[in-house]
Structures are given as C-alpha cells and as structure tokens.
Scaffold this motif. Structure first.
Motif, PDB file in Angstrom:
ATOM      1  N   GLU A  53       0.442  -0.759   0.024  1.00 21.56           N
ATOM      2  CA  GLU A  53       0.299   0.088   0.258  1.00 21.56           C
ATOM      3  C   GLU A  53       1.042   1.373   0.112  1.00 21.56           C
ATOM      4  OE1 GLU A  53      -2.881   0.008   3.274  1.00 21.56           O
ATOM      5  OE2 GLU A  53      -3.502  -1.516   2.145  1.00 21.56           O
ATOM      6  N   THR A  54       2.456   1.624   0.834  1.00 19.53           N
ATOM      7  CA  THR A  54       2.780   2.025   0.850  1.00 19.53           C
ATOM      8  C   THR A  54       3.598   2.284  -1.034  1.00 19.53           C
ATOM      9  OG1 THR A  54       3.762   1.592   3.153  1.00 19.53           O
ATOM     10  CG2 THR A  54       5.114   2.762   1.618  1.00 19.53           C
ATOM     11  N   PRO A  55       3.274   3.341  -1.260  1.00 21.86           N
ATOM     12  CA  PRO A  55       3.669   4.404  -3.064  1.00 21.86           C
ATOM     13  C   PRO A  55       5.140   4.481  -2.371  1.00 21.86           C
ATOM     14  CG  PRO A  55       2.899   5.763  -1.930  1.00 21.86           C
ATOM     15  CD  PRO A  55       2.729   4.701  -0.947  1.00 21.86           C
ATOM     16  N   PHE A  56       6.258   4.494  -3.749  1.00 18.08           N
ATOM     17  CA  PHE A  56       7.520   4.920  -4.229  1.00 18.08           C
ATOM     18  C   PHE A  56       8.304   3.913  -3.103  1.00 18.08           C
ATOM     19  CE2 PHE A  56       4.704   8.555  -4.910  1.00 18.08           C
ATOM     20  CZ  PHE A  56       4.732   8.198  -6.002  1.00 18.08           C
ATOM     21  N   ILE A  57       8.241   2.919  -2.989  1.00 20.14           N
ATOM     22  CA  ILE A  57       9.188   1.924  -2.340  1.00 20.14           C
ATOM     23  C   ILE A  57      10.439   1.216  -3.039  1.00 20.14           C
ATOM     24  CG2 ILE A  57       9.656  -0.259  -1.248  1.00 20.14           C
ATOM     25  CD1 ILE A  57       7.303   0.679   0.557  1.00 20.14           C
ATOM     26  N   ARG A  58      11.155   1.399  -3.466  1.00 20.73           N
ATOM     27  CA  ARG A  58      12.560   0.571  -4.088  1.00 20.73           C
ATOM     28  C   ARG A  58      12.412  -1.131  -4.305  1.00 20.73           C
ATOM     29  NH1 ARG A  58      17.866   4.286  -3.450  1.00 20.73           N
ATOM     30  NH2 ARG A  58      16.653   6.339  -3.637  1.00 20.73           N
ATOM     31  N   PRO A  59      12.518  -1.585  -5.006  1.00 22.49           N
ATOM     32  CA  PRO A  59      12.366  -3.115  -5.313  1.00 22.49           C
ATOM     33  C   PRO A  59      13.724  -3.483  -3.884  1.00 22.49           C
ATOM     34  CG  PRO A  59      12.632  -1.685  -7.216  1.00 22.49           C
ATOM     35  CD  PRO A  59      13.172  -0.818  -6.495  1.00 22.49           C
ATOM     36  N   ASP A  60      13.033  -4.627  -3.150  1.00 20.55           N
ATOM     37  CA  ASP A  60      14.095  -5.161  -2.579  1.00 20.55           C
ATOM     38  C   ASP A  60      13.488  -3.696  -1.099  1.00 20.55           C
ATOM     39  OD1 ASP A  60      15.588  -7.196  -1.459  1.00 20.55           O
ATOM     40  OD2 ASP A  60      17.394  -7.013  -2.315  1.00 20.55           O
ATOM     41  N   ASN A  61      13.395  -3.201  -1.411  1.00 18.68           N
ATOM     42  CA  ASN A  61      13.670  -2.476  -0.063  1.00 18.68           C
ATOM     43  C   ASN A  61      12.955  -2.167   1.491  1.00 18.68           C
ATOM     44  OD1 ASN A  61      15.566  -0.164   1.611  1.00 18.68           O
ATOM     45  ND2 ASN A  61      14.903   1.701   0.356  1.00 18.68           N
ATOM     46  N   ASN A  62      11.979  -2.994   0.832  1.00 12.35           N
ATOM     47  CA  ASN A  62       9.820  -2.880   1.518  1.00 12.35           C
ATOM     48  C   ASN A  62      10.703  -3.864   2.790  1.00 12.35           C
ATOM     49  OD1 ASN A  62      10.941  -5.013   0.618  1.00 12.35           O
ATOM     50  ND2 ASN A  62       9.190  -5.954   0.716  1.00 12.35           N
ATOM     51  N   ALA A  63      10.038  -3.825   4.157  1.00 11.60           N
ATOM     52  CA  ALA A  63      10.346  -4.341   5.368  1.00 11.60           C
ATOM     53  C   ALA A  63       9.690  -5.997   4.575  1.00 11.60           C
ATOM     54  CB  ALA A  63       8.968  -3.887   6.546  1.00 11.60           C
ATOM     55  N   ARG A  64      10.160  -6.813   5.662  1.00 12.18           N
ATOM     56  CA  ARG A  64       9.951  -8.251   5.981  1.00 12.18           C
ATOM     57  C   ARG A  64      10.854  -9.509   6.298  1.00 12.18           C
ATOM     58  NH1 ARG A  64      13.838  -6.328   1.688  1.00 12.18           N
ATOM     59  NH2 ARG A  64      16.257  -7.443   2.347  1.00 12.18           N
ATOM     60  N   ILE A  65      10.196 -10.044   6.931  1.00 13.60           N
ATOM     61  CA  ILE A  65      10.245 -11.013   8.043  1.00 13.60           C
ATOM     62  C   ILE A  65      11.540 -11.832   7.066  1.00 13.60           C
ATOM     63  CG2 ILE A  65      10.122 -12.904  10.221  1.00 13.60           C
ATOM     64  CD1 ILE A  65       7.818 -11.579  10.064  1.00 13.60           C
ATOM     65  N   ILE A  66      12.579 -12.444   7.745  1.00 14.37           N
ATOM     66  CA  ILE A  66      13.849 -14.136   6.623  1.00 14.37           C
ATOM     67  C   ILE A  66      13.364 -14.650   7.809  1.00 14.37           C
ATOM     68  CG2 ILE A  66      15.971 -13.711   6.144  1.00 14.37           C
ATOM     69  CD1 ILE A  66      16.171 -11.368   5.913  1.00 14.37           C
ATOM     70  N   TRP A  67      13.153 -15.754   7.384  1.00 15.90           N
ATOM     71  CA  TRP A  67      12.708 -16.085   8.260  1.00 15.90           C
ATOM     72  C   TRP A  67      13.693 -17.422   8.423  1.00 15.90           C
ATOM     73  CZ3 TRP A  67       9.408 -16.559  11.978  1.00 15.90           C
ATOM     74  CH2 TRP A  67       7.895 -15.815  11.103  1.00 15.90           C
ATOM     75  N   HIS A  68      14.448 -18.057   9.276  1.00 15.26           N
ATOM     76  CA  HIS A  68      15.410 -19.706   9.685  1.00 15.26           C
ATOM     77  C   HIS A  68      15.187 -20.618   8.843  1.00 15.26           C
ATOM     78  CE1 HIS A  68      18.317 -22.744  11.310  1.00 15.26           C
ATOM     79  NE2 HIS A  68      18.939 -21.263  11.176  1.00 15.26           N
ATOM     80  N   SER A  83      16.837  -2.911  11.264  1.00 15.53           N
ATOM     81  CA  SER A  83      16.212  -1.830  10.633  1.00 15.53           C
ATOM     82  C   SER A  83      16.582  -1.562   9.625  1.00 15.53           C
ATOM     83  CB  SER A  83      15.551  -0.362  11.877  1.00 15.53           C
ATOM     84  OG  SER A  83      16.812  -0.046  11.411  1.00 15.53           O
ATOM     85  N   MET A  84      15.751  -0.442   8.779  1.00 11.40           N
ATOM     86  CA  MET A  84      16.721   0.142   7.461  1.00 11.40           C
ATOM     87  C   MET A  84      17.834   1.031   7.473  1.00 11.40           C
ATOM     88  SD  MET A  84      13.065   2.661   6.101  1.00 11.40           S
ATOM     89  CE  MET A  84      13.992   4.221   6.158  1.00 11.40           C
ATOM     90  N   VAL A  85      18.087   1.133   9.389  1.00  9.29           N
ATOM     91  CA  VAL A  85      19.431   1.403   9.572  1.00  9.29           C
ATOM     92  C   VAL A  85      20.619   0.641   9.443  1.00  9.29           C
ATOM     93  CG1 VAL A  85      21.439   3.272  11.402  1.00  9.29           C
ATOM     94  CG2 VAL A  85      18.809   3.710  10.613  1.00  9.29           C
TER      95      VAL A  85
END
Length: 90
Positions: A53-68, A83-85
C-alpha cells in the motif's frame, strides 16, 4: 595577513548564510502505534499488505521477515530485529 582575513570573512559569511538558510518543516509523527497480530503468519501478511500500500518503495527495500530454515512461523531464541539503518550482510 590580508589573505588570512579574507578567508576569515568568507567563512563567517558562509556560516551566517547557513544559519539564515532554509529550514526543513518539522515532521509530525503519529504517536499511536498500529495493533499488530500475535500470529506470526498474520504478522507477515500484515507487513506485506502495508508495504504494498506504500507508494514509491524501491525494489528490495521493503520491510520483511526473514525466516530461518526450518523455523518458519516460529519464534526462535535468537530472534533478531533489523531496521533500515542496520542491515546485516548475508
């Protein structure tokens, strides 16, 4: 002597111009945090929905959960928030 005072006048002028320059607007933050689901699958779906729903997010720059591997949708003893930092190098 004249050269030193000329450089000093230039630096003082630049400093005053910096102080009198444009000011960015003060951001308005929402102090009410969204309610997050307790189920981890629902949490992942919630994050994906909000990011789409958030506009203008660059590819592969989104929030996500990386599961083991093998621990999908289970919290591990070593769960880690990034975080993004700070992004870990994989």
């Amino acid at each position: 002597m004249i050269f030193g005072s000329f450089i000093t006048v230039i630096f003082i002028t630049l400093f005053i111009a910096y102080l009198l320059g444009p000011k960015p607007p003060i951001p308005k933050y929402d102090l009410i945090l969204p309610a997050l689901p307790d189920d981890l699958k629902e949490l992942e779906d919630f994050i994906e929905k909000r990011e789409k729903e958030t506009p203008f997010i660059r590819p592969d720059n989104n929030a996500r959960i990386i599961w083991h591997k093998g621990s999908e949708y289970k919290k591990t003893p070593y769960s880690w928030f990034t975080s993004m930092v700070f992004q870990p190098v994989i």
